[in-house]
Design a protein around this motif. Structure first.
Motif, PDB file in Angstrom:
ATOM      1  N   GLY A   1      56.349  47.043  33.694  1.00  0.00           N
ATOM      2  CA  GLY A   1      56.012  45.647  33.922  1.00  0.00           C
ATOM      3  C   GLY A   1      55.099  45.043  32.875  1.00  0.00           C
ATOM      4  O   GLY A   1      54.982  45.533  31.744  1.00  0.00           O
ATOM      5  N   VAL A   2      54.401  43.980  33.272  1.00  0.00           N
ATOM      6  CA  VAL A   2      53.575  43.201  32.337  1.00  0.00           C
ATOM      7  C   VAL A   2      52.312  43.949  31.915  1.00  0.00           C
ATOM      8  O   VAL A   2      51.674  43.582  30.933  1.00  0.00           O
ATOM      9  CB  VAL A   2      53.190  41.844  32.955  1.00  0.00           C
ATOM     10  N   GLY A   3      51.923  44.990  32.680  1.00  0.00           N
ATOM     11  CA  GLY A   3      50.706  45.719  32.343  1.00  0.00           C
ATOM     12  C   GLY A   3      49.450  45.000  32.822  1.00  0.00           C
ATOM     13  O   GLY A   3      49.517  43.913  33.406  1.00  0.00           O
ATOM     14  N   ILE A   4      48.323  45.617  32.560  1.00  0.00           N
ATOM     15  CA  ILE A   4      47.034  45.090  33.024  1.00  0.00           C
ATOM     16  C   ILE A   4      46.087  44.986  31.839  1.00  0.00           C
ATOM     17  O   ILE A   4      46.000  45.913  31.021  1.00  0.00           O
ATOM     18  CB  ILE A   4      46.420  46.006  34.108  1.00  0.00           C
ATOM     19  N   LEU A   5      45.375  43.894  31.750  1.00  0.00           N
ATOM     20  CA  LEU A   5      44.416  43.707  30.670  1.00  0.00           C
ATOM     21  C   LEU A   5      43.294  44.731  30.775  1.00  0.00           C
ATOM     22  O   LEU A   5      42.876  45.086  31.894  1.00  0.00           O
ATOM     23  CB  LEU A   5      43.830  42.300  30.705  1.00  0.00           C
ATOM     24  N   PRO A   6      42.766  45.231  29.650  1.00  0.00           N
ATOM     25  CA  PRO A   6      41.674  46.219  29.681  1.00  0.00           C
ATOM     26  C   PRO A   6      40.469  45.752  30.496  1.00  0.00           C
ATOM     27  O   PRO A   6      39.814  46.551  31.166  1.00  0.00           O
ATOM     28  CB  PRO A   6      41.322  46.394  28.209  1.00  0.00           C
ATOM     29  N   ALA A   7      40.164  44.451  30.447  1.00  0.00           N
ATOM     30  CA  ALA A   7      39.019  43.927  31.200  1.00  0.00           C
ATOM     31  C   ALA A   7      39.253  43.968  32.702  1.00  0.00           C
ATOM     32  O   ALA A   7      38.308  44.074  33.492  1.00  0.00           O
ATOM     33  CB  ALA A   7      38.720  42.486  30.765  1.00  0.00           C
ATOM     34  N   ASP A   8      40.523  43.883  33.118  1.00  0.00           N
ATOM     35  CA  ASP A   8      40.855  43.882  34.546  1.00  0.00           C
ATOM     36  C   ASP A   8      41.015  45.285  35.120  1.00  0.00           C
ATOM     37  O   ASP A   8      40.821  45.498  36.317  1.00  0.00           O
ATOM     38  CB  ASP A   8      42.159  43.108  34.790  1.00  0.00           C
ATOM     39  N   LEU A   9      41.381  46.241  34.267  1.00  0.00           N
ATOM     40  CA  LEU A   9      41.754  47.573  34.739  1.00  0.00           C
ATOM     41  C   LEU A   9      40.689  48.255  35.608  1.00  0.00           C
ATOM     42  O   LEU A   9      41.027  48.819  36.653  1.00  0.00           O
ATOM     43  CB  LEU A   9      42.112  48.464  33.551  1.00  0.00           C
ATOM     44  N   PRO A  10      39.386  48.221  35.242  1.00  0.00           N
ATOM     45  CA  PRO A  10      38.392  48.908  36.089  1.00  0.00           C
ATOM     46  C   PRO A  10      38.181  48.241  37.445  1.00  0.00           C
ATOM     47  O   PRO A  10      37.544  48.822  38.324  1.00  0.00           O
ATOM     48  CB  PRO A  10      37.106  48.832  35.245  1.00  0.00           C
ATOM     49  N   LEU A  11      38.720  47.020  37.621  1.00  0.00           N
ATOM     50  CA  LEU A  11      38.412  46.242  38.827  1.00  0.00           C
ATOM     51  C   LEU A  11      39.602  46.063  39.760  1.00  0.00           C
ATOM     52  O   LEU A  11      39.471  45.421  40.804  1.00  0.00           O
ATOM     53  CB  LEU A  11      37.887  44.855  38.426  1.00  0.00           C
ATOM     54  N   ILE A  12      40.756  46.620  39.419  1.00  0.00           N
ATOM     55  CA  ILE A  12      41.957  46.313  40.200  1.00  0.00           C
ATOM     56  C   ILE A  12      41.910  46.853  41.632  1.00  0.00           C
ATOM     57  O   ILE A  12      42.643  46.378  42.498  1.00  0.00           O
ATOM     58  CB  ILE A  12      43.228  46.853  39.489  1.00  0.00           C
ATOM     59  N   PHE A  13      41.049  47.840  41.886  1.00  0.00           N
ATOM     60  CA  PHE A  13      40.948  48.399  43.241  1.00  0.00           C
ATOM     61  C   PHE A  13      39.845  47.732  44.068  1.00  0.00           C
ATOM     62  O   PHE A  13      39.604  48.142  45.205  1.00  0.00           O
ATOM     63  CB  PHE A  13      40.702  49.907  43.176  1.00  0.00           C
ATOM     64  N   GLU A  14      39.190  46.726  43.490  1.00  0.00           N
ATOM     65  CA  GLU A  14      38.147  46.016  44.218  1.00  0.00           C
ATOM     66  C   GLU A  14      38.774  45.022  45.196  1.00  0.00           C
ATOM     67  O   GLU A  14      39.809  44.418  44.915  1.00  0.00           O
ATOM     68  CB  GLU A  14      37.223  45.273  43.253  1.00  0.00           C
ATOM     69  N   LYS A  15      38.117  44.842  46.340  1.00  0.00           N
ATOM     70  CA  LYS A  15      38.627  43.927  47.353  1.00  0.00           C
ATOM     71  C   LYS A  15      38.652  42.487  46.819  1.00  0.00           C
ATOM     72  O   LYS A  15      37.666  41.983  46.307  1.00  0.00           O
ATOM     73  CB  LYS A  15      37.747  43.983  48.600  1.00  0.00           C
ATOM     74  N   GLY A  16      39.797  41.844  46.939  1.00  0.00           N
ATOM     75  CA  GLY A  16      39.924  40.446  46.567  1.00  0.00           C
ATOM     76  C   GLY A  16      40.118  40.195  45.086  1.00  0.00           C
ATOM     77  O   GLY A  16      40.272  39.045  44.673  1.00  0.00           O
ATOM     78  N   TYR A  17      40.137  41.260  44.273  1.00  0.00           N
ATOM     79  CA  TYR A  17      40.272  41.050  42.828  1.00  0.00           C
ATOM     80  C   TYR A  17      41.749  40.969  42.469  1.00  0.00           C
ATOM     81  O   TYR A  17      42.525  41.891  42.741  1.00  0.00           O
ATOM     82  CB  TYR A  17      39.614  42.189  42.048  1.00  0.00           C
ATOM     83  N   THR A  18      42.157  39.858  41.862  1.00  0.00           N
ATOM     84  CA  THR A  18      43.567  39.652  41.527  1.00  0.00           C
ATOM     85  C   THR A  18      43.838  39.812  40.040  1.00  0.00           C
ATOM     86  O   THR A  18      44.977  40.044  39.650  1.00  0.00           O
ATOM     87  CB  THR A  18      44.025  38.250  41.960  1.00  0.00           C
ATOM     88  N   GLY A  19      42.819  39.692  39.214  1.00  0.00           N
ATOM     89  CA  GLY A  19      43.025  39.859  37.778  1.00  0.00           C
ATOM     90  C   GLY A  19      43.767  38.692  37.152  1.00  0.00           C
ATOM     91  O   GLY A  19      44.180  37.736  37.816  1.00  0.00           O
ATOM     92  N   PHE A  20      43.970  38.784  35.853  1.00  0.00           N
ATOM     93  CA  PHE A  20      44.622  37.705  35.101  1.00  0.00           C
ATOM     94  C   PHE A  20      46.059  37.493  35.569  1.00  0.00           C
ATOM     95  O   PHE A  20      46.499  36.363  35.785  1.00  0.00           O
ATOM     96  CB  PHE A  20      44.590  38.044  33.601  1.00  0.00           C
TER      97      PHE A  20
END
Length: 324
Positions: free
Chosen positions: A259-278
């Motif tokens: 897929g589109v992948g995840i930005l490096p800045a978003d990667l450490p936070l993707i398992f946080e509650k409510g975090y949707t990322g870019f």
């Protein structure tokens, strides 16, 4: 007067012993023909001392009695546990210590329950935000003269999945005993969510590759399926071309998409509650609940879930199971 009566009742053993001692003294004086004046003087001196001591003891007793009455009216909480009267003996001190410990445990349980209710409320709000999308889409479809049956089924499936997700999450959160840890074959557990999402693979023309799944792991199969549901749904959501591979390698279950992948800045936070990322914000596809619930459930099962990703080149989710 009621207080005096209660005090005398509490001290009846003491005054009973004093009465017996006075009787024995009188008997001794009588047997040895001692002058009764000496006995009377001793009785007066002892009585004066006993009266003074009783007044001081009654004051201390009555003060403690009033404190206990207030506690009985207010209820024994951590905030007023310090109002307990000063212990008169080591036995009372030990009882008070046990009582304070029990009160503190009850207070901690109440705090934990409040935290759980607040957490459930927050998660429910996120879930409501997420389920609005298929509900709105279904409403629009029903307003058309000839709604697409396939689209209707897709939106109904999404609503059903969101309902199951929240139902399972609440069950797992409230009932901590709802875990059956056992040796589990991976293949049948993985194939169930794959079969469930088969129509989504077909709708997006995605390929599915199942690698080595012959291993067994120690886990709860029902809750592992729940985790895989969330991970697979997330992978399909952000994969428009290519496909998804599920395999067991290097001691970990791997779910890899193109897929589109995840930005490096978003990667450490993707398992946080409510975090949707870019990606979630730009495409409006996420509420930040699925991966959070997956990690929460994984922690209860002893499964470590991590992710690696390169923007534009997909995402790899890895599940590390506890040792047998």
């Amino acid at each position: 007067m009621k207080a005096v009566k209660s005090y005398l009742t509490d001290r009846r053993s003491l005054y009973g012993v004093v009465s017996v001692i006075i009787g024995l003294m009188f008997l001794t004086f009588s047997l040895y023909d001692f002058p009764l004046l000496v006995f009377t003087d001793a009785l007066l001196f002892s009585g004066a001392f006993l009266l003074g001591w009783s007044s001081w003891d009654f004051y201390r007793w009555f003060k403690g009695y009033q404190q206990l009455q207030r506690l009985a009216e207010q209820g024994l909480l951590t905030s007023n546990a310090l109002l307990l009267p000063i212990a008169d003996s080591k036995k009372e001190a030990l009882l008070q210590k046990m009582l304070e410990k029990e009160v503190q445990q009850r207070f901690d349980q109440q705090l934990a329950a409040q935290h759980l209710r607040r957490e459930l409320g927050d998660d429910f709000s996120l879930w409501l935000h997420q389920i609005k999308t298929p509900v709105a889409a279904l409403d629009l479809l029903l307003q058309t003269s000839s709604p697409d049956t396939q689209q209707l089924q897709t939106q109904l499936f999404k609503i059903s999945e969101y309902l199951d997700m929240m139902l399972n999450y609440v069950r797992a959160t409230v009932d901590l005993q709802d875990l059956v840890i056992q040796t589990t074959a991976l293949a049948p557990v993985v194939k169930e969510p794959v079969k469930k999402y088969a129509s989504f693979f077909a709708a997006k023309n995605l390929t599915l590759t199942l690698g080595n799944l012959s291993e067994t792991v120690v886990t709860d199969p029902k809750w592992l399926r729940f985790i895989l549901d969330q991970l697979l749904s997330n992978s399909i959501k952000y994969t428009d071309n290519g496909g998804i591979t599920i395999t067991f390698e290097e001691g970990q279950l791997v779910v890899k998409d193109s897929g589109v992948g995840i930005l490096p800045a978003d990667l450490p936070l993707i398992f946080e509650k409510g975090y949707t990322g870019f990606n979630g914000r730009t495409q409006q596809r996420a509420s930040g609940l699925g991966l959070y619930l997956s990690r929460q459930m994984g922690e209860r099962l002893g499964i470590t879930i991590t992710a690696t990703s390169t923007p534009g080149d997909g995402t790899k989710l890895l599940l590390k199971f506890p040792d047998p």
